[in-house]
Design an enzyme around this catalytic site. Structure first.
Site, PDB file in Angstrom:
ATOM      1  N   CYS A  89     -19.276   9.627  72.551  1.00  0.00           N
ATOM      2  CA  CYS A  89     -19.651   8.827  71.382  1.00  0.00           C
ATOM      3  C   CYS A  89     -19.547   7.349  71.744  1.00  0.00           C
ATOM      4  O   CYS A  89     -18.560   6.936  72.371  1.00  0.00           O
ATOM      5  CB  CYS A  89     -18.723   9.147  70.206  1.00  0.00           C
ATOM      6  SG  CYS A  89     -19.086   8.224  68.697  1.00  0.00           S
ATOM      7  N   HIS A 131     -24.123  15.346  65.262  1.00  0.00           N
ATOM      8  CA  HIS A 131     -23.223  14.234  65.558  1.00  0.00           C
ATOM      9  C   HIS A 131     -23.491  13.042  64.632  1.00  0.00           C
ATOM     10  O   HIS A 131     -22.558  12.486  64.041  1.00  0.00           O
ATOM     11  CB  HIS A 131     -23.409  13.831  67.031  1.00  0.00           C
ATOM     12  CG  HIS A 131     -22.521  12.730  67.489  1.00  0.00           C
ATOM     13  ND1 HIS A 131     -21.430  12.944  68.301  1.00  0.00           N
ATOM     14  CD2 HIS A 131     -22.561  11.389  67.282  1.00  0.00           C
ATOM     15  CE1 HIS A 131     -20.841  11.789  68.563  1.00  0.00           C
ATOM     16  NE2 HIS A 131     -21.512  10.826  67.954  1.00  0.00           N
ATOM     17  N   GLU A 132     -24.749  12.659  64.510  1.00  0.00           N
ATOM     18  CA  GLU A 132     -25.082  11.481  63.693  1.00  0.00           C
ATOM     19  C   GLU A 132     -24.868  11.755  62.207  1.00  0.00           C
ATOM     20  O   GLU A 132     -24.397  10.874  61.472  1.00  0.00           O
ATOM     21  CB  GLU A 132     -26.510  11.008  63.976  1.00  0.00           C
ATOM     22  CG  GLU A 132     -26.779  10.623  65.418  1.00  0.00           C
ATOM     23  CD  GLU A 132     -25.786   9.647  66.025  1.00  0.00           C
ATOM     24  OE1 GLU A 132     -25.249   8.776  65.308  1.00  0.00           O
ATOM     25  OE2 GLU A 132     -25.526   9.759  67.240  1.00  0.00           O
ATOM     26  N   HIS A 135     -21.293  11.307  61.437  1.00  0.00           N
ATOM     27  CA  HIS A 135     -20.937   9.898  61.253  1.00  0.00           C
ATOM     28  C   HIS A 135     -21.174   9.456  59.809  1.00  0.00           C
ATOM     29  O   HIS A 135     -20.369   8.727  59.225  1.00  0.00           O
ATOM     30  CB  HIS A 135     -21.754   8.992  62.183  1.00  0.00           C
ATOM     31  CG  HIS A 135     -21.153   8.796  63.528  1.00  0.00           C
ATOM     32  ND1 HIS A 135     -19.882   8.307  63.744  1.00  0.00           N
ATOM     33  CD2 HIS A 135     -21.670   9.011  64.764  1.00  0.00           C
ATOM     34  CE1 HIS A 135     -19.639   8.224  65.040  1.00  0.00           C
ATOM     35  NE2 HIS A 135     -20.713   8.656  65.686  1.00  0.00           N
TER      36      HIS A 135
END
Length: 163
Positions: A89, A131-132, A135
């Site tokens: 990351c 993953h995004e 976030h």
């Protein structure tokens, strides 16, 4: 417009769930340009708005020659059993660990014209989508690690020069 500085683990914006984008205005258009400029640097698969200090639901991506963005994304489907997948990351530099990720993911959101966007894929693209989107929900990939591996990762974070 601008390549923006990446916020590092420990910054509260990374642990705060993001607000949906209600109105597409010049500020949102500028944000998208900055996200796209920032993700185009070598070695970057995705950049979420909180990683550049903006707490709204938007991210850009750059995977396998697919470059783009999505506003208000949400994961609508994953397939396959989550498996440990090597992951890093930008907000946690120099660390690489196996996070649990599904091999397929599908995200729906909108573009700058308010039109529906569907992003789906397998492998690295699926990993990036998960993953995004994490976030945007205030989740950093370290939280996806098994307990023992997370303890090792957190020790490395605390010992790092950037923390």
């Amino acid at each position: 417009m601008t390549v923006r500085q990446i916020r590092l683990y420990g910054d509260p914006v990374l642990r705060t769930p993001c607000a949906p984008i209600e109105t597409i205005d010049e500020g949102v258009r500028a944000l998208v340009e900055d996200l796209l400029d920032t993700v185009k640097l070598p070695g970057r698969a995705g950049v979420a708005a909180p990683q550049i200090g903006v707490g709204v639901r938007a991210f850009s991506y750059n995977v396998d020659e697919r470059v783009g963005y999505v506003l208000n994304p949400r994961i609508v489907e994953v397939r396959g059993e989550a498996v440990p997948t090597g992951e890093g990351c930008l907000s946690v530099p120099d660390l690489w660990h196996d996070a649990l990720r599904h091999p397929y993911a599908r995200v729906e959101g909108i573009d700058l014209d308010g039109q529906k966007v569907v992003l789906e894929g397998e492998g690295l693209f699926a990993q990036m989508l998960q993953h995004e989107t994490d976030h945007l929900d205030g989740v950093v990939y370290l939280q996806r690690l098994p307990k023992e591996e997370r303890a090792v990762a957190m020790r490395r974070v605390r010992e790092s020069a950037w923390f």
